[in-house]
Design a protein around this motif. Structure first.
Motif: not given
Length: 448
Positions: A352-356, A372-380, A422-426
């Protein structure tokens, strides 16, 4: 939108409070913040009657939204009506402690305090007292409250206070390193391993745009701290009972720290903090041990009731399915919008956290179908991997002023309340709806 009442209130506030606020981040809104009159579900209404979809949620504590379910409200009111506080233990603090111990992997015993800052202050003191060592390793951009041991910048060789009022001698015991940098951690342990009391990290950087760990990073921290007799502390003030559900982020990552700090959701929207962990470590707190820790308002019965009622309601209902489902829809929708309109930007978050994040560089637009289709997961294997933020410096290099000075205000004008920089999450809450998500995605589409 008319903001006359907020302007008048801010003018009054400037006369009696530094910067007109009681927490510095609230002044990030220019030329002045709007003042909230009330909350309603996933919305807030300001002093001038303007209504916003609220993705700030008090900066994270409001898992259930602004309208508490009747059973939660009744439990809080019942405890408040019986008296504000007593200076002696109450049953409700035992109930909440037992609930946390049952659900969080690392927690065998717990001490409640009054804020996330107090929790991390106490955890650092406990780590030093337990190990007999002085140094604390922290991550650049990790936020652990307004405390002397972690308000430190610079690098491992030249740490320095990041705030006036902190002696350089304090900073010398703190070792800042970049998040996701195993080599930096190895170097620090090679140089100072015999004097490192603990590594303190958020499982996910949550005050620097939401940065996920790379695969194996937390496992590496667990291994190297074990090898050197240091403690691993997870700061779950933000992620606790939000990421990974009732087991917190540590259960999602499958790594069990020695100590965990909590705040926000564990108090159900009331002031709270907590330190939990291995019994043999936590027992070093007074009165059973030699590490002093105490507080007049610690274990406050109204806060304990709010936390317990919130977590019990989440356990018995579809709270996590609801908030995580909406979070997933938001991030997927944002990923599509960003790929089409701002392909260099990065969508981040989980559950339940998100940010652009307004990152400056990205892969070619034609390659984004495999991202990554639902938020960055650091997948190589993700085409964004070489461009998505790996640490705080990467987020700081993003277009932070464009986000704050242009984007935030235009989203507000569309009735969308996002975190103040830009830094605080939502955050998504149980009070948000499918319509809130759709309206928000349309606003992002229009403003971006």
């Amino acid at each position: 939108m008319n903001h006359d009442n907020s302007r008048t209130l801010y003018d009054r506030a400037l006369s009696v409070m530094p910067g007109g606020v009681n927490s510095a981040v609230r002044a990030a809104i220019e030329p002045y913040p709007f003042f909230v009159r009330r909350g309603a579900g996933g919305h807030v209404v300001d002093a001038d009657g303007n209504r916003y979809i609220d993705w700030v949620m008090g900066l994270g504590p409001l898992l259930l939204g602004h309208d508490l379910p009747e059973s939660v409200r009744a439990g809080i009111q019942r405890n408040a009506s019986e008296g504000p506080m007593y200076g002696t233990p109450t049953e409700i603090e035992v109930d909440l402690a037992e609930f946390v111990v049952r659900h969080v992997p690392s927690v065998e015993k717990i001490r409640f305090v009054n804020s996330g800052t107090e929790a991390t202050v106490s955890a650092v003191r406990l780590a030093r007292g337990y190990t007999g060592r002085n140094k604390i390793v922290v991550m650049h951009g990790g936020y652990h409250g307004a405390q002397e041991s972690t308000l430190v910048g610079g690098d491992a060789e030249n740490p320095s206070p990041s705030s006036a009022g902190i002696p350089q001698s304090f900073a010398e015991h703190t070792v800042p390193v970049p998040f996701n940098d195993e080599d930096a951690i190895r170097d620090v342990f090679d140089a100072h391993g015999d004097d490192i009391a603990a590594v303190l990290t958020e499982p996910i950087l949550g005050n620097y745009g939401i940065v996920h760990p790379e695969e194996g990073y937390h496992e590496f921290l667990r291994q190297i701290t074990d090898e050197h007799g240091s403690l691993l502390i997870f700061d779950e003030v933000i992620t606790g009972f939000r990421v990974g559900g009732l087991g917190c982020a540590q259960s999602e990552f499958g790594v069990t720290p020695d100590l965990t700090t909590f705040g926000k959701i564990i108090g159900g929207g009331f002031p709270v903090g907590a330190i939990g962990g291995r019994a043999d470590i936590v027992e070093h707190f007074a009165p059973t041990g030699d590490v002093f820790q105490a507080g007049t308002f610690s274990g406050h019965p109204v806060t304990m009731a709010a936390g317990l009622e919130t977590l019990q309601f989440a356990a018995a209902n579809d709270v996590y399915d609801h908030v995580n489902g909406l979070g997933d829809r938001l991030r997927r929708g944002l990923s599509d919008i960003v790929a089409d309109q701002a392909p260099s930007y990065t969508v981040t978050g989980t559950d339940s956290m998100f940010k652009v994040i307004f990152t400056r560089d990205g892969p070619g637009k034609e390659s984004l179908e495999e991202q990554c289709d639902a938020g960055c997961r650091q997948h190589p294997t993700c085409p964004r991997y070489d461009y998505c933020p790996k640490n705080a410096a990467d987020v700081k290099d993003a277009e932070t002023e464009r986000w704050r000075r242009i984007f935030w205000g235009e989203m507000k004008d569309q009735g969308i309340f996002l975190s103040q920089n830009q830094f605080e999450c939502q955050f998504v809450s149980y009070g948000h709806t499918d319509d809130d998500v759709e309206e928000t995605l349309e606003a992002y589409k229009d403003v971006l």
